[in-house]
Scaffold this motif. Sequence first.
Motif, PDB file in Angstrom:
ATOM      1  N   GLY A  86      75.454  58.946  54.331  1.00 29.50           N
ATOM      2  CA  GLY A  86      76.141  60.138  53.869  1.00 29.50           C
ATOM      3  C   GLY A  86      77.234  60.570  54.832  1.00 29.50           C
ATOM      4  N   GLY A  87      78.003  61.568  54.398  1.00 33.91           N
ATOM      5  CA  GLY A  87      79.065  62.083  55.257  1.00 33.91           C
ATOM      6  C   GLY A  87      80.053  62.898  54.474  1.00 33.91           C
ATOM      7  N   LEU A  88      81.187  63.172  55.122  1.00 31.81           N
ATOM      8  CA  LEU A  88      82.271  63.932  54.519  1.00 31.81           C
ATOM      9  C   LEU A  88      83.351  62.963  54.049  1.00 31.81           C
ATOM     10  CD1 LEU A  88      83.807  66.600  53.943  1.00 31.81           C
ATOM     11  CD2 LEU A  88      84.647  66.477  56.315  1.00 31.81           C
ATOM     12  N   VAL A  89      83.761  63.110  52.799  1.00 36.47           N
ATOM     13  CA  VAL A  89      84.775  62.229  52.233  1.00 36.47           C
ATOM     14  C   VAL A  89      85.683  63.051  51.340  1.00 36.47           C
ATOM     15  CG1 VAL A  89      83.318  61.584  50.265  1.00 36.47           C
ATOM     16  CG2 VAL A  89      85.120  60.024  51.036  1.00 36.47           C
ATOM     17  N   GLN A  90      86.927  62.633  51.247  1.00 35.05           N
ATOM     18  CA  GLN A  90      87.878  63.330  50.392  1.00 35.05           C
ATOM     19  C   GLN A  90      87.662  62.951  48.935  1.00 35.05           C
ATOM     20  OE1 GLN A  90      91.816  62.434  51.881  1.00 35.05           O
ATOM     21  NE2 GLN A  90      91.702  64.059  53.415  1.00 35.05           N
ATOM     22  N   PRO A  91      88.055  63.829  48.026  1.00 33.98           N
ATOM     23  CA  PRO A  91      87.966  63.472  46.598  1.00 33.98           C
ATOM     24  C   PRO A  91      88.690  62.155  46.327  1.00 33.98           C
ATOM     25  CG  PRO A  91      88.448  65.800  46.836  1.00 33.98           C
ATOM     26  CD  PRO A  91      88.527  65.218  48.225  1.00 33.98           C
ATOM     27  N   GLY A  92      88.059  61.323  45.506  1.00 30.00           N
ATOM     28  CA  GLY A  92      88.602  60.008  45.227  1.00 30.00           C
ATOM     29  C   GLY A  92      88.123  58.928  46.167  1.00 30.00           C
ATOM     30  N   GLY A  93      87.458  59.328  47.236  1.00 27.50           N
ATOM     31  CA  GLY A  93      86.981  58.374  48.219  1.00 27.50           C
ATOM     32  C   GLY A  93      85.664  57.723  47.820  1.00 27.50           C
ATOM     33  N   SER A  94      85.145  56.905  48.746  1.00 25.90           N
ATOM     34  CA  SER A  94      83.923  56.150  48.487  1.00 25.90           C
ATOM     35  C   SER A  94      82.952  56.283  49.649  1.00 25.90           C
ATOM     36  CB  SER A  94      84.247  54.662  48.298  1.00 25.90           C
ATOM     37  OG  SER A  94      85.077  54.446  47.181  1.00 25.90           O
ATOM     38  N   LEU A  95      81.677  56.157  49.311  1.00 23.00           N
ATOM     39  CA  LEU A  95      80.612  56.066  50.291  1.00 23.00           C
ATOM     40  C   LEU A  95      79.564  55.090  49.765  1.00 23.00           C
ATOM     41  CD1 LEU A  95      79.862  59.778  51.329  1.00 23.00           C
ATOM     42  CD2 LEU A  95      80.835  58.010  52.796  1.00 23.00           C
ATOM     43  N   ARG A  96      78.856  54.452  50.678  1.00 20.35           N
ATOM     44  CA  ARG A  96      77.710  53.645  50.285  1.00 20.35           C
ATOM     45  C   ARG A  96      76.469  54.191  50.967  1.00 20.35           C
ATOM     46  NH1 ARG A  96      76.064  47.274  50.995  1.00 20.35           N
ATOM     47  NH2 ARG A  96      75.709  47.945  53.152  1.00 20.35           N
ATOM     48  N   LEU A  97      75.533  54.659  50.169  1.00 17.65           N
ATOM     49  CA  LEU A  97      74.264  55.141  50.693  1.00 17.65           C
ATOM     50  C   LEU A  97      73.269  53.987  50.765  1.00 17.65           C
ATOM     51  CD1 LEU A  97      73.843  58.512  48.763  1.00 17.65           C
ATOM     52  CD2 LEU A  97      75.126  58.035  50.854  1.00 17.65           C
ATOM     53  N   SER A  98      72.429  54.043  51.779  1.00 16.45           N
ATOM     54  CA  SER A  98      71.375  53.047  51.939  1.00 16.45           C
ATOM     55  C   SER A  98      70.021  53.729  51.941  1.00 16.45           C
ATOM     56  CB  SER A  98      71.556  52.283  53.255  1.00 16.45           C
ATOM     57  OG  SER A  98      72.774  51.581  53.284  1.00 16.45           O
ATOM     58  N   CYS A  99      69.053  53.035  51.410  1.00 13.77           N
ATOM     59  CA  CYS A  99      67.669  53.511  51.393  1.00 13.77           C
ATOM     60  C   CYS A  99      66.827  52.378  51.984  1.00 13.77           C
ATOM     61  CB  CYS A  99      67.241  53.836  49.976  1.00 13.77           C
ATOM     62  SG  CYS A  99      65.499  54.261  49.782  1.00 13.77           S
ATOM     63  N   ALA A 100      66.311  52.599  53.188  1.00 18.66           N
ATOM     64  CA  ALA A 100      65.544  51.577  53.895  1.00 18.66           C
ATOM     65  C   ALA A 100      64.056  51.869  53.769  1.00 18.66           C
ATOM     66  CB  ALA A 100      65.940  51.555  55.365  1.00 18.66           C
ATOM     67  N   ALA A 101      63.302  50.843  53.420  1.00 16.66           N
ATOM     68  CA  ALA A 101      61.861  50.993  53.247  1.00 16.66           C
ATOM     69  C   ALA A 101      61.114  50.378  54.425  1.00 16.66           C
ATOM     70  CB  ALA A 101      61.410  50.328  51.958  1.00 16.66           C
ATOM     71  N   SER A 102      60.054  51.050  54.832  1.00 14.11           N
ATOM     72  CA  SER A 102      59.172  50.485  55.852  1.00 14.11           C
ATOM     73  C   SER A 102      57.732  50.796  55.471  1.00 14.11           C
ATOM     74  CB  SER A 102      59.492  51.050  57.234  1.00 14.11           C
ATOM     75  OG  SER A 102      59.298  52.447  57.269  1.00 14.11           O
ATOM     76  N   GLY A 103      56.836  49.896  55.889  1.00 16.80           N
ATOM     77  CA  GLY A 103      55.429  50.106  55.588  1.00 16.80           C
ATOM     78  C   GLY A 103      55.009  49.590  54.228  1.00 16.80           C
ATOM     79  N   PHE A 104      55.964  49.070  53.454  1.00 15.93           N
ATOM     80  CA  PHE A 104      55.607  48.501  52.164  1.00 15.93           C
ATOM     81  C   PHE A 104      56.706  47.537  51.738  1.00 15.93           C
ATOM     82  CE2 PHE A 104      58.412  50.972  49.268  1.00 15.93           C
ATOM     83  CZ  PHE A 104      58.829  51.963  50.124  1.00 15.93           C
ATOM     84  N   ILE A 105      56.363  46.698  50.771  1.00 16.27           N
ATOM     85  CA  ILE A 105      57.311  45.704  50.266  1.00 16.27           C
ATOM     86  C   ILE A 105      58.078  46.316  49.106  1.00 16.27           C
ATOM     87  CG2 ILE A 105      57.560  43.424  49.241  1.00 16.27           C
ATOM     88  CD1 ILE A 105      54.923  42.669  50.659  1.00 16.27           C
ATOM     89  N   LEU A 106      59.347  46.551  49.330  1.00 15.48           N
ATOM     90  CA  LEU A 106      60.169  47.238  48.347  1.00 15.48           C
ATOM     91  C   LEU A 106      60.244  46.490  47.026  1.00 15.48           C
ATOM     92  CD1 LEU A 106      61.865  49.847  48.363  1.00 15.48           C
ATOM     93  CD2 LEU A 106      63.854  48.414  48.807  1.00 15.48           C
ATOM     94  N   ASP A 107      60.069  45.175  47.083  1.00 16.74           N
ATOM     95  CA  ASP A 107      60.143  44.334  45.891  1.00 16.74           C
ATOM     96  C   ASP A 107      59.170  44.781  44.805  1.00 16.74           C
ATOM     97  OD1 ASP A 107      59.756  40.737  45.308  1.00 16.74           O
ATOM     98  OD2 ASP A 107      60.909  42.265  44.267  1.00 16.74           O
ATOM     99  N   TYR A 108      58.086  45.438  45.171  1.00 12.60           N
ATOM    100  CA  TYR A 108      57.063  45.843  44.208  1.00 12.60           C
ATOM    101  C   TYR A 108      57.367  47.189  43.545  1.00 12.60           C
ATOM    102  CZ  TYR A 108      54.165  42.287  46.504  1.00 12.60           C
ATOM    103  OH  TYR A 108      53.661  41.122  47.029  1.00 12.60           O
ATOM    104  N   TYR A 109      58.499  47.776  43.904  1.00  9.75           N
ATOM    105  CA  TYR A 109      58.764  49.153  43.494  1.00  9.75           C
ATOM    106  C   TYR A 109      60.081  49.294  42.744  1.00  9.75           C
ATOM    107  CZ  TYR A 109      55.016  50.577  46.612  1.00  9.75           C
ATOM    108  OH  TYR A 109      53.800  50.744  47.214  1.00  9.75           O
ATOM    109  N   GLY A 110      60.104  50.238  41.802  1.00  8.93           N
ATOM    110  CA  GLY A 110      61.365  50.730  41.283  1.00  8.93           C
ATOM    111  C   GLY A 110      61.840  51.857  42.189  1.00  8.93           C
TER     112      GLY A 110
END
Length: 127
Positions: A9-33
């Motif tokens: 996350g962060g501050l971005v101007q209108p029209g700009g782009s960001l890429r959010l990440s969601c990191a999993a620990s303690g479980f295998i993300l493959d098993y989840y939606g």
Amino acid sequence: QLQLVESGGGLVQPGGSLRLSCAASGFILDYYGIVWFRQAPGKEREGVSCIGRGGGRTIYADSVKGRFTISRDNAKNMVYLQMNSLKPEDTAIYYCAAARDYYYCSGYASKGNYDSWGQGTQVTVSS
């Protein structure tokens, strides 16, 4: 212990782009939606996008369709939300949530029983 951590996350101007990440620990993300939610000040939580277990199903809220793309990299135990053409109304705290064996994202926006939630990352779109 199932844990999700958002970043990007962060501050971005209108029209700009960001890429959010969601990191999993303690479980295998493959098993989840995985679902991305957001909540703006004074507003209810909104379901933004969902990617089902296996990645075969993706759903987007009408407000972000055509601008946001959800993806997953199971080898890295990560889910991403690429956000393009950002608007001031996209300003919110963004959260990811995981649900075991959640293949088709049915009712993702109103589903109540997720197995894990992250702490959120702030996205601010402003000039």
